[in-house]
Scaffold this motif. Structure first.
Motif, short mmCIF file in Angstrom:
data_model
loop_
_atom_site.label_atom_id
_atom_site.label_comp_id
_atom_site.label_asym_id
_atom_site.label_seq_id
_atom_site.Cartn_x
_atom_site.Cartn_y
_atom_site.Cartn_z
N LEU A 115 53.88 -5.57 -7.03
CA LEU A 115 52.68 -4.73 -6.98
C LEU A 115 52.45 -4.16 -5.58
O LEU A 115 52.17 -2.98 -5.42
CB LEU A 115 51.45 -5.54 -7.41
CG LEU A 115 51.42 -5.92 -8.89
CD1 LEU A 115 50.29 -6.91 -9.15
CD2 LEU A 115 51.26 -4.68 -9.76
N VAL A 116 52.59 -5.01 -4.56
CA VAL A 116 52.40 -4.56 -3.18
C VAL A 116 53.45 -3.50 -2.82
O VAL A 116 53.12 -2.47 -2.21
CB VAL A 116 52.44 -5.76 -2.21
CG1 VAL A 116 52.49 -5.29 -0.77
CG2 VAL A 116 51.20 -6.64 -2.42
N ALA A 117 54.69 -3.72 -3.21
CA ALA A 117 55.77 -2.76 -2.92
C ALA A 117 55.50 -1.41 -3.57
O ALA A 117 55.90 -0.38 -3.05
CB ALA A 117 57.11 -3.32 -3.38
N TYR A 122 46.66 -4.88 -3.85
CA TYR A 122 46.56 -6.22 -4.41
C TYR A 122 45.48 -7.06 -3.75
O TYR A 122 44.69 -7.72 -4.42
CB TYR A 122 47.90 -6.95 -4.33
CG TYR A 122 47.85 -8.29 -5.00
CD1 TYR A 122 47.99 -8.39 -6.38
CD2 TYR A 122 47.60 -9.45 -4.27
CE1 TYR A 122 47.90 -9.61 -7.01
CE2 TYR A 122 47.52 -10.68 -4.90
CZ TYR A 122 47.67 -10.76 -6.27
OH TYR A 122 47.57 -11.97 -6.88
N GLU A 123 45.43 -7.07 -2.42
CA GLU A 123 44.45 -7.91 -1.73
C GLU A 123 43.03 -7.49 -2.07
O GLU A 123 42.16 -8.33 -2.29
CB GLU A 123 44.69 -7.89 -0.21
CG GLU A 123 46.05 -8.43 0.21
CD GLU A 123 46.34 -9.84 -0.31
OE1 GLU A 123 45.42 -10.67 -0.39
OE2 GLU A 123 47.51 -10.11 -0.64
N ARG A 124 42.80 -6.19 -2.14
CA ARG A 124 41.46 -5.71 -2.51
C ARG A 124 41.16 -6.10 -3.96
O ARG A 124 40.05 -6.53 -4.27
CB ARG A 124 41.36 -4.20 -2.35
CG ARG A 124 40.00 -3.71 -2.77
CD ARG A 124 39.76 -2.28 -2.46
NE ARG A 124 38.47 -1.91 -3.04
CZ ARG A 124 38.21 -0.70 -3.46
NH1 ARG A 124 39.09 0.25 -3.35
NH2 ARG A 124 37.05 -0.44 -3.98
N TYR A 125 42.13 -5.96 -4.84
CA TYR A 125 41.97 -6.34 -6.23
C TYR A 125 41.60 -7.82 -6.33
O TYR A 125 40.68 -8.21 -7.06
CB TYR A 125 43.26 -6.05 -7.01
CG TYR A 125 43.40 -6.85 -8.27
CD1 TYR A 125 42.72 -6.49 -9.43
CD2 TYR A 125 44.21 -7.99 -8.31
CE1 TYR A 125 42.85 -7.24 -10.59
CE2 TYR A 125 44.34 -8.73 -9.46
CZ TYR A 125 43.66 -8.36 -10.60
OH TYR A 125 43.79 -9.10 -11.73
N LEU A 126 42.30 -8.66 -5.58
CA LEU A 126 42.05 -10.10 -5.59
C LEU A 126 40.64 -10.42 -5.09
O LEU A 126 39.90 -11.19 -5.72
CB LEU A 126 43.09 -10.82 -4.75
CG LEU A 126 43.09 -12.33 -4.80
CD1 LEU A 126 43.26 -12.84 -6.23
CD2 LEU A 126 44.19 -12.89 -3.91
#
Length: 139
Positions: A115-117, A122-126
């Motif tokens: 997902l990051v690639a 991702y971090e914001r989603y988390l």
């Protein structure tokens, strides 16, 4: 639904599907479907086979087939429900719980990396997901 969000969700699903397919080559034991079954079982155990089938959106016979190999490998235990002789209850064994966590963590990391690639935030989603969970628990 916003077209940008729909495109992003489609991309996420495609990435997760690709990572899951790579995982199902059997190189390190459990398939993606088996990992999913063990993880679902951990969340709802003890569960009837029917409840497990509902949770995974598969047929009862499919669950029965899947559980046979997991039971033979000592990852789940299937017993007759003492409250209803026609039902069977399924629980994880210690080995099943360990197998899920040993295989689920690398799968989680693989999904996150994919997902990051692909540019998924991702971090914001988390962070947003955790914040939403906290709001729902306090409300």
């Amino acid at each position: 639904m916003d077209d940008g969000l729909a495109d992003l969700l489609h991309r996420v699903v495609m990435l997760l599907g690709e990572a899951a397919r790579r995982r199902t080559d059997g190189r390190d034991g459990l398939t993606y479907s088996q990992i999913r079954l063990l993880g679902t079982l951990e969340d709802i155990e003890p569960a009837t086979q029917h409840r497990l089938a509902q949770a995974l959106s598969v047929s009862d016979p499919a669950i029965s087939r899947a559980l046979r190999s997991l039971e033979a490998d000592g990852l789940v235990q299937v017993v007759v429900d003492p409250a209803h002789a026609r039902r069977r209850l399924v629980t994880l064994t210690v080995a099943g719980r360990k197998a899920f966590h040993d295989n689920g963590k690398p799968l989680y990391d693989e999904f996150r990396s994919a997902l990051v690639a692909a540019g998924f935030p991702y971090e914001r989603y988390l962070e947003d997901t955790l914040r939403l969970a906290e709001l729902l628990e306090s409300g």
